[in-house]
Design a protein around this motif. Structure first.
Motif, mmCIF file in Angstrom:
data_model
loop_
_atom_site.group_PDB
_atom_site.id
_atom_site.type_symbol
_atom_site.label_atom_id
_atom_site.label_comp_id
_atom_site.label_asym_id
_atom_site.label_seq_id
_atom_site.Cartn_x
_atom_site.Cartn_y
_atom_site.Cartn_z
ATOM 1 N N MET A 1 53.900 31.851 -25.698
ATOM 2 C CA MET A 1 55.042 32.644 -25.365
ATOM 3 C C MET A 1 55.799 31.934 -24.244
ATOM 4 N N VAL A 2 57.141 31.900 -24.386
ATOM 5 C CA VAL A 2 57.927 31.104 -23.447
ATOM 6 C C VAL A 2 58.944 31.897 -22.624
ATOM 7 N N GLN A 3 59.167 33.168 -22.974
ATOM 8 C CA GLN A 3 60.156 33.956 -22.246
ATOM 9 C C GLN A 3 59.815 35.431 -22.388
ATOM 10 N N LYS A 4 60.108 36.208 -21.353
ATOM 11 C CA LYS A 4 59.878 37.650 -21.395
ATOM 12 C C LYS A 4 61.118 38.360 -20.865
ATOM 13 N N THR A 5 61.501 39.460 -21.541
ATOM 14 C CA THR A 5 62.656 40.242 -21.116
ATOM 15 C C THR A 5 62.310 41.720 -21.169
ATOM 16 N N MET A 6 62.575 42.413 -20.077
ATOM 17 C CA MET A 6 62.369 43.863 -20.040
ATOM 18 C C MET A 6 63.640 44.562 -20.514
ATOM 19 N N ASN A 7 63.470 45.581 -21.324
ATOM 20 C CA ASN A 7 64.562 46.438 -21.802
ATOM 21 C C ASN A 7 65.727 45.671 -22.427
ATOM 22 N N PRO A 8 65.458 44.803 -23.435
ATOM 23 C CA PRO A 8 66.562 44.101 -24.089
ATOM 24 C C PRO A 8 67.428 45.050 -24.923
ATOM 25 N N TRP A 16 60.762 42.233 -24.945
ATOM 26 C CA TRP A 16 60.929 41.053 -25.805
ATOM 27 C C TRP A 16 60.108 39.923 -25.203
ATOM 28 N N MET A 17 59.288 39.273 -26.045
ATOM 29 C CA MET A 17 58.512 38.109 -25.629
ATOM 30 C C MET A 17 58.781 37.003 -26.650
ATOM 31 N N ARG A 18 59.545 36.007 -26.230
ATOM 32 C CA ARG A 18 59.951 34.925 -27.135
ATOM 33 C C ARG A 18 58.808 33.952 -27.373
ATOM 34 N N LEU A 19 58.660 33.555 -28.639
ATOM 35 C CA LEU A 19 57.650 32.575 -29.029
ATOM 36 C C LEU A 19 58.285 31.194 -29.138
ATOM 37 N N SER A 20 57.511 30.169 -28.907
ATOM 38 C CA SER A 20 57.985 28.794 -29.024
ATOM 39 C C SER A 20 57.706 28.310 -30.441
ATOM 40 N N ILE A 56 51.134 45.444 -23.694
ATOM 41 C CA ILE A 56 50.730 44.034 -23.743
ATOM 42 C C ILE A 56 51.661 43.134 -22.925
ATOM 43 N N TYR A 57 52.890 43.565 -22.701
ATOM 44 C CA TYR A 57 53.850 42.787 -21.909
ATOM 45 C C TYR A 57 53.288 42.489 -20.524
ATOM 46 N N ASP A 58 52.751 43.524 -19.885
ATOM 47 C CA ASP A 58 52.220 43.356 -18.531
ATOM 48 C C ASP A 58 50.915 42.558 -18.501
ATOM 49 N N LEU A 59 50.213 42.495 -19.606
ATOM 50 C CA LEU A 59 48.936 41.789 -19.675
ATOM 51 C C LEU A 59 49.068 40.336 -20.113
ATOM 52 N N THR A 60 50.273 39.935 -20.543
ATOM 53 C CA THR A 60 50.456 38.641 -21.181
ATOM 54 C C THR A 60 51.417 37.757 -20.385
ATOM 55 N N PRO A 61 50.886 36.762 -19.663
ATOM 56 C CA PRO A 61 51.778 35.887 -18.887
ATOM 57 C C PRO A 61 52.508 34.863 -19.771
ATOM 58 N N ILE A 62 53.639 34.402 -19.290
ATOM 59 C CA ILE A 62 54.359 33.319 -19.975
ATOM 60 C C ILE A 62 53.412 32.122 -20.072
ATOM 61 N N GLY A 63 53.418 31.459 -21.207
ATOM 62 C CA GLY A 63 52.526 30.335 -21.447
ATOM 63 C C GLY A 63 51.308 30.717 -22.269
ATOM 64 N N THR A 64 51.123 32.010 -22.512
ATOM 65 C CA THR A 64 49.993 32.456 -23.328
ATOM 66 C C THR A 64 50.178 31.955 -24.753
ATOM 67 N N PRO A 65 49.172 31.266 -25.321
ATOM 68 C CA PRO A 65 49.289 30.828 -26.719
ATOM 69 C C PRO A 65 49.258 32.037 -27.658
#
Length: 152
Positions: A1-8, A16-20, A56-65
């Protein structure tokens, strides 16, 4: 995961959690239409109930495969010498299935080829060391069975 956005907002719901991925802008997101979950309407994204994606947003940092199991109709034929995220995904699946014992590096080298041939033999496929649609489908099914997602 490469990007996170709250309340898109809108069809992306509460998070929103963008995948690479090399073939487009896909992600894991909520929805403003919960009746659409489980239906083929997201065009490739992973759509979740807002309460679940918030958790899961709060549990998943950017860079998580993030590894998905499913069909990818635009997949290229993978063979020795190739590089890319699709090779890395193949390696991950071979490793998770118990065939690859080397590192996951996105390079289709000797170890990946031997692991793939071993899998192809065990699955009753032509052991040619290339990963086309038939091999990938069999590998995904084997992984789903191993993970308990599908019955043999």
């Amino acid at each position: 995961m490469v990007q996170k956005t709250m309340n898109p907002g809108g069809p992306f719901g509460a998070r929103w959690m963008r995948l690479s991925v090399p073939w487009g802008g896909y992600g894991i997101h909520g929805t403003n239409n919960p009746k659409s979950i489980g239906k083929a309407v997201s065009h490739g994204c992973i759509r979740m109930y807002n309460k679940d994606v918030i958790e899961i947003y709060d549990l998943t940092p950017i860079g998580t495969p993030v590894h998905t199991i499913g069909k990818n109709p635009g997949q290229r034929l993978l063979s020795s010498g190739m590089r890319g995220e699709d090779v890395e995904s193949l390696q991950w699946q071979l490793k998770a299935s118990g065939y690859l014992h080397g590192k996951i590096d996105g390079y289709f080298g000797r170890l990946t080829k031997h692991a793939l041939i071993d899998f192809q033999r065990s699955a009753g496929l032509v052991p040619d060391g290339t990963a086309g649609p038939q091999t990938m489908q069999a590998l995904q099914k084997a992984l789903e069975i191993k993970m308990g997602i599908e019955e043999p």
